[in-house]
Design a protein around this motif. Structure first.
Motif, mmCIF file in Angstrom:
data_model
loop_
_atom_site.group_PDB
_atom_site.id
_atom_site.type_symbol
_atom_site.label_atom_id
_atom_site.label_comp_id
_atom_site.label_asym_id
_atom_site.label_seq_id
_atom_site.Cartn_x
_atom_site.Cartn_y
_atom_site.Cartn_z
ATOM 1 N N GLU A 192 0.835 -1.209 0.000
ATOM 2 C CA GLU A 192 0.000 0.000 0.000
ATOM 3 C C GLU A 192 0.866 1.253 0.000
ATOM 4 N N GLU A 193 1.893 1.260 0.836
ATOM 5 C CA GLU A 193 2.751 2.437 0.978
ATOM 6 C C GLU A 193 3.562 2.731 -0.289
ATOM 7 N N THR A 194 4.082 1.695 -0.913
ATOM 8 C CA THR A 194 4.985 1.921 -2.039
ATOM 9 C C THR A 194 4.311 1.870 -3.399
ATOM 10 N N GLU A 195 3.094 1.314 -3.450
ATOM 11 C CA GLU A 195 2.399 1.224 -4.732
ATOM 12 C C GLU A 195 1.113 2.054 -4.751
ATOM 13 N N LEU A 196 0.180 1.740 -3.849
ATOM 14 C CA LEU A 196 -1.140 2.380 -3.912
ATOM 15 C C LEU A 196 -1.098 3.866 -3.553
ATOM 16 N N PHE A 197 -0.360 4.226 -2.507
ATOM 17 C CA PHE A 197 -0.350 5.628 -2.090
ATOM 18 C C PHE A 197 0.243 6.538 -3.162
ATOM 19 N N PRO A 198 1.392 6.183 -3.749
ATOM 20 C CA PRO A 198 1.904 7.035 -4.835
ATOM 21 C C PRO A 198 0.962 7.092 -6.035
ATOM 22 N N ILE A 199 0.312 5.972 -6.344
ATOM 23 C CA ILE A 199 -0.650 5.977 -7.455
ATOM 24 C C ILE A 199 -1.768 6.975 -7.161
ATOM 25 N N ALA A 200 -2.287 6.944 -5.939
ATOM 26 C CA ALA A 200 -3.349 7.884 -5.562
ATOM 27 C C ALA A 200 -2.878 9.322 -5.704
ATOM 28 N N MET A 201 -1.652 9.577 -5.283
ATOM 29 C CA MET A 201 -1.130 10.945 -5.355
ATOM 30 C C MET A 201 -1.183 11.476 -6.789
ATOM 31 N N PHE A 202 -0.828 10.636 -7.734
ATOM 32 C CA PHE A 202 -0.794 11.083 -9.126
ATOM 33 C C PHE A 202 -2.151 10.997 -9.814
ATOM 34 N N ALA A 203 -3.022 10.092 -9.362
ATOM 35 C CA ALA A 203 -4.284 9.851 -10.071
ATOM 36 C C ALA A 203 -5.453 10.682 -9.545
ATOM 37 N N PHE A 204 -5.422 11.057 -8.269
ATOM 38 C CA PHE A 204 -6.581 11.717 -7.669
ATOM 39 C C PHE A 204 -6.544 13.220 -7.911
ATOM 40 N N ASP A 205 -7.726 13.745 -8.247
ATOM 41 C CA ASP A 205 -7.882 15.196 -8.328
ATOM 42 C C ASP A 205 -8.498 15.676 -7.014
ATOM 43 N N ASP A 206 -8.753 16.959 -6.898
ATOM 44 C CA ASP A 206 -9.287 17.514 -5.651
ATOM 45 C C ASP A 206 -10.597 16.845 -5.232
ATOM 46 N N GLU A 207 -11.450 16.542 -6.210
ATOM 47 C CA GLU A 207 -12.738 15.916 -5.905
ATOM 48 C C GLU A 207 -12.545 14.525 -5.299
ATOM 49 N N LEU A 208 -11.611 13.758 -5.845
ATOM 50 C CA LEU A 208 -11.367 12.414 -5.307
ATOM 51 C C LEU A 208 -10.715 12.473 -3.927
ATOM 52 N N TRP A 209 -9.832 13.448 -3.713
ATOM 53 C CA TRP A 209 -9.249 13.598 -2.367
ATOM 54 C C TRP A 209 -10.349 13.930 -1.366
ATOM 55 N N GLU A 210 -11.292 14.751 -1.774
ATOM 56 C CA GLU A 210 -12.420 15.089 -0.895
ATOM 57 C C GLU A 210 -13.262 13.844 -0.612
ATOM 58 N N GLN A 211 -13.506 13.032 -1.635
ATOM 59 C CA GLN A 211 -14.266 11.788 -1.440
ATOM 60 C C GLN A 211 -13.539 10.850 -0.480
ATOM 61 N N LEU A 212 -12.213 10.794 -0.587
ATOM 62 C CA LEU A 212 -11.441 9.944 0.316
ATOM 63 C C LEU A 212 -11.537 10.471 1.749
ATOM 64 N N GLN A 213 -11.468 11.771 1.892
ATOM 65 C CA GLN A 213 -11.593 12.387 3.222
ATOM 66 C C GLN A 213 -12.967 12.087 3.829
ATOM 67 N N VAL A 214 -14.006 12.147 3.021
ATOM 68 C CA VAL A 214 -15.366 11.834 3.486
ATOM 69 C C VAL A 214 -15.451 10.369 3.921
ATOM 70 N N ALA A 215 -14.865 9.467 3.146
ATOM 71 C CA ALA A 215 -14.858 8.043 3.514
ATOM 72 C C ALA A 215 -14.154 7.839 4.855
ATOM 73 N N HIS A 216 -13.056 8.548 5.072
ATOM 74 C CA HIS A 216 -12.339 8.460 6.355
ATOM 75 C C HIS A 216 -13.224 8.955 7.490
ATOM 76 N N HIS A 217 -13.903 10.057 7.268
ATOM 77 C CA HIS A 217 -14.785 10.629 8.293
ATOM 78 C C HIS A 217 -15.896 9.634 8.645
ATOM 79 N N HIS A 218 -16.487 9.025 7.635
ATOM 80 C CA HIS A 218 -17.573 8.072 7.876
ATOM 81 C C HIS A 218 -17.064 6.840 8.621
ATOM 82 N N ALA A 219 -15.849 6.397 8.294
ATOM 83 C CA ALA A 219 -15.283 5.219 8.962
ATOM 84 C C ALA A 219 -15.056 5.495 10.446
#
Length: 145
Positions: free
Chosen positions: A114-141
């Motif tokens: 996750e640290e070496t593959e998924l997280f860097p992929i997210a950094m490059f693939a996510f736009d502001d809207e997706l980062w917001e969606q991820l933040q919302v998912a964290h809040h709900h969890a």
């Protein structure tokens, strides 16, 4: 115990920094359990703390990170299923009182992926809207806990 990478800068994004901090705690607690040589000596409080943290952490990944990576085409359904299976296997080992060094190293390998593959992929693939969606998912969890 932990050697989380930070070569790409993905930890500058709050949801990734949050998941990484949780990974560090998960590894620390996991090692406390895995280093025990006799199951009679298992610290129930440590195991319970780890299970509570894992439940919230896994929810964040399985309702936030993984679906968003699937949506942008940077995680296959097969890989997501494999990661989710690893989550269940780790939890089962903990609840069965069978968490040992092999389980710890499987956990560490999962986190490293996750640290070496998924997280860097997210950094490059996510736009502001997706980062917001991820933040919302964290809040709900966290609020569901």
């Amino acid at each position: 115990l932990t050697a989380m990478c930070d070569h790409c800068g993905c930890h500058e994004f709050p949801p990734i920094a949050e998941l990484t901090a949780e990974h560090e705690t998960i590894l620390s607690l996991g090692w406390q359990l895995a280093a025990i040589t006799r199951q009679d000596d298992v610290d129930d409080a440590v195991r319970d703390q780890l299970l509570r943290l894992l439940d919230v952490h896994v929810t964040k990944e399985e309702t936030g990170l993984y679906p968003l990576l699937l949506a942008v085409g940077d995680l296959s359904a097969t890989d997501a299923e494999a990661l989710e299976h690893e989550h269940r296997a780790i939890r089962e080992a903990l609840t069965a009182g069978m968490f040992d060094r092999r389980d710890y190293f499987a956990l560490a390998a999962h986190i490293e992926a996750e640290e070496t593959e998924l997280f860097p992929i997210a950094m490059f693939a996510f736009d502001d809207e997706l980062w917001e969606q991820l933040q919302v998912a964290h809040h709900h969890a966290v609020s569901a806990d």
